[in-house]
Motif scaffolding. Structure first.
Motif, PDB file in Angstrom:
ATOM      1  N   LEU A  28       0.472  -1.210   0.064  1.00 47.73           N
ATOM      2  CA  LEU A  28      -0.054  -0.187   0.096  1.00 47.73           C
ATOM      3  C   LEU A  28       1.128   1.308  -0.214  1.00 47.73           C
ATOM      4  O   LEU A  28       0.256   2.356  -0.483  1.00 47.73           O
ATOM      5  N   MET A  29       1.900   1.154   0.907  1.00 43.34           N
ATOM      6  CA  MET A  29       2.965   2.777   0.743  1.00 43.34           C
ATOM      7  C   MET A  29       3.229   2.719  -0.628  1.00 43.34           C
ATOM      8  O   MET A  29       3.833   3.687  -0.502  1.00 43.34           O
ATOM      9  N   LEU A  30       4.144   1.695  -0.504  1.00 47.13           N
ATOM     10  CA  LEU A  30       4.362   1.540  -2.098  1.00 47.13           C
ATOM     11  C   LEU A  30       4.005   2.314  -3.215  1.00 47.13           C
ATOM     12  O   LEU A  30       4.429   3.129  -4.494  1.00 47.13           O
ATOM     13  N   ALA A  31       2.546   1.827  -3.917  1.00 50.18           N
ATOM     14  CA  ALA A  31       2.094   2.201  -4.350  1.00 50.18           C
ATOM     15  C   ALA A  31       1.792   3.949  -4.039  1.00 50.18           C
ATOM     16  O   ALA A  31       1.417   4.174  -4.984  1.00 50.18           O
ATOM     17  N   GLU A  32       1.145   3.991  -2.820  1.00 49.42           N
ATOM     18  CA  GLU A  32       1.083   5.519  -2.453  1.00 49.42           C
ATOM     19  C   GLU A  32       2.404   6.287  -3.097  1.00 49.42           C
ATOM     20  O   GLU A  32       2.082   7.178  -3.524  1.00 49.42           O
ATOM     21  N   PHE A  33       3.178   5.795  -2.575  1.00 46.62           N
ATOM     22  CA  PHE A  33       4.452   7.299  -3.647  1.00 46.62           C
ATOM     23  C   PHE A  33       4.478   6.558  -4.665  1.00 46.62           C
ATOM     24  O   PHE A  33       4.790   8.143  -5.567  1.00 46.62           O
ATOM     25  N   ALA A  34       4.583   5.663  -5.304  1.00 44.36           N
ATOM     26  CA  ALA A  34       4.630   5.725  -6.731  1.00 44.36           C
ATOM     27  C   ALA A  34       3.427   6.809  -7.940  1.00 44.36           C
ATOM     28  O   ALA A  34       3.891   7.232  -8.697  1.00 44.36           O
ATOM     29  N   VAL A  35       2.386   6.016  -7.030  1.00 41.21           N
ATOM     30  CA  VAL A  35       1.206   6.671  -7.574  1.00 41.21           C
ATOM     31  C   VAL A  35       1.149   8.420  -7.186  1.00 41.21           C
ATOM     32  O   VAL A  35       0.729   9.691  -8.332  1.00 41.21           O
ATOM     33  N   HIS A  36       0.769   8.769  -6.359  1.00 35.55           N
ATOM     34  CA  HIS A  36       1.566  10.585  -5.646  1.00 35.55           C
ATOM     35  C   HIS A  36       1.985  10.946  -6.730  1.00 35.55           C
ATOM     36  O   HIS A  36       2.205  11.889  -6.933  1.00 35.55           O
ATOM     37  N   GLY A  37       3.195  10.555  -6.910  1.00 30.82           N
ATOM     38  CA  GLY A  37       4.935  11.046  -7.395  1.00 30.82           C
ATOM     39  C   GLY A  37       4.143  11.070  -8.592  1.00 30.82           C
ATOM     40  O   GLY A  37       5.312  11.950  -9.233  1.00 30.82           O
ATOM     41  N   TRP A  38       3.582   9.731  -9.482  1.00 32.11           N
ATOM     42  CA  TRP A  38       3.315  10.772 -10.837  1.00 32.11           C
ATOM     43  C   TRP A  38       2.146  11.369 -11.025  1.00 32.11           C
ATOM     44  O   TRP A  38       2.626  12.598 -11.912  1.00 32.11           O
ATOM     45  N   ASP A  39       1.207  11.471  -9.746  1.00 32.38           N
ATOM     46  CA  ASP A  39       0.135  12.728  -9.890  1.00 32.38           C
ATOM     47  C   ASP A  39       0.689  14.231  -9.623  1.00 32.38           C
ATOM     48  O   ASP A  39       0.671  15.021 -10.354  1.00 32.38           O
ATOM     49  N   LEU A  40       1.926  14.075  -8.848  1.00 37.94           N
ATOM     50  CA  LEU A  40       2.692  15.089  -8.457  1.00 37.94           C
ATOM     51  C   LEU A  40       3.709  15.701  -9.691  1.00 37.94           C
ATOM     52  O   LEU A  40       3.823  16.285 -10.371  1.00 37.94           O
ATOM     53  N   ALA A  41       4.432  14.371 -10.541  1.00 39.64           N
ATOM     54  CA  ALA A  41       4.880  14.941 -11.904  1.00 39.64           C
ATOM     55  C   ALA A  41       3.946  15.478 -13.121  1.00 39.64           C
ATOM     56  O   ALA A  41       4.771  15.993 -13.612  1.00 39.64           O
ATOM     57  N   ARG A  42       2.765  14.507 -12.704  1.00 39.31           N
ATOM     58  CA  ARG A  42       2.029  15.343 -13.822  1.00 39.31           C
ATOM     59  C   ARG A  42       1.038  16.609 -13.873  1.00 39.31           C
ATOM     60  O   ARG A  42       1.150  17.241 -14.389  1.00 39.31           O
ATOM     61  N   ALA A  43       1.222  16.571 -12.482  1.00 37.87           N
ATOM     62  CA  ALA A  43       0.597  18.513 -12.233  1.00 37.87           C
ATOM     63  C   ALA A  43       1.666  18.997 -12.362  1.00 37.87           C
ATOM     64  O   ALA A  43       1.331  20.779 -12.772  1.00 37.87           O
TER      65      ALA A  43
END
Length: 190
Positions: free
Chosen positions: A115-130
């Motif tokens: 869950l934490m691994l996905a949290e970092f990867a997905v929210h990192g993607w959210d941030l990069a896209r933004a």
């Protein structure tokens, strides 16, 4: 975990102060709120890896404790150290075994770690896209994120932390499929 935290840290390193109010693919979060969310996630992850409770409320309007007093323009630069500490804590094989705590809730460590691994990867993607930054997810990390998101997606939607699934082609990269399951459109642009 190391690859996911390092990748999120690259997105954080690219944040410029004038981007803090930019929208993100993550629901109601702007860049500032997403940086703070990643800060809380890093802290929660550190505690979960060591079986320690986190009794502070990450949904409050207060920033993560290590950001308290830090000018908001410097938050993105402060979070990677905490992500690194979280990755170090999960590097211990014992962190993945038995029960741990997610906040104050007992859960199997084998569920919390992914869950934490996905949290970092997905929210990192959210941030990069933004912010329009690159975000190159290695195939192995994409597979790990997909494996983490697949069993959690229904619970995530019920809990409100994932949006409705976004259709993604079955032959798309694993990370894109994970994004779709987490309610993100892999083609989202600011």
């Amino acid at each position: 975990m190391r690859a996911a935290s390092d990748l999120a840290a690259t997105a954080l390193a690219a944040v410029r102060p004038e981007q803090l109010t930019a929208p993100t693919p993550c629901g109601d979060y702007d860049v500032r709120a997403l940086v703070d969310h990643l800060a809380w996630a890093a802290l929660l992850s550190q505690r979960s890896a060591t079986g320690m409770p986190l009794e502070q409320d990450g949904s409050s309007l207060r920033p993560a404790p290590f950001l308290d007093g830090v000018p908001v323009e410097q938050w993105a630069a402060a979070v990677p150290v905490e992500l690194d500490t979280a990755a170090d804590a999960w590097a211990d094989r014992a962190a993945w075994e038995g029960e741990t705590l997610l906040g104050t809730t007992p859960m199997p460590a084998g569920v919390v770690g992914p869950l934490m691994l996905a949290e970092f990867a997905v929210h990192g993607w959210d941030l990069a896209r933004a912010i329009g930054a690159g975000y190159d997810v290695p195939a192995g990390l994409g597979e790990a994120v997909l494996a983490a998101v697949e069993p959690l997606a229904p619970m995530g939607r019920d809990g409100g932390w994932y949006g409705a699934a976004v259709p993604v082609p079955a032959d798309a990269p694993a990370f894109d499929r994970a994004l779709g399951l987490a309610g993100r459109d892999p083609g989202w642009r600011a």
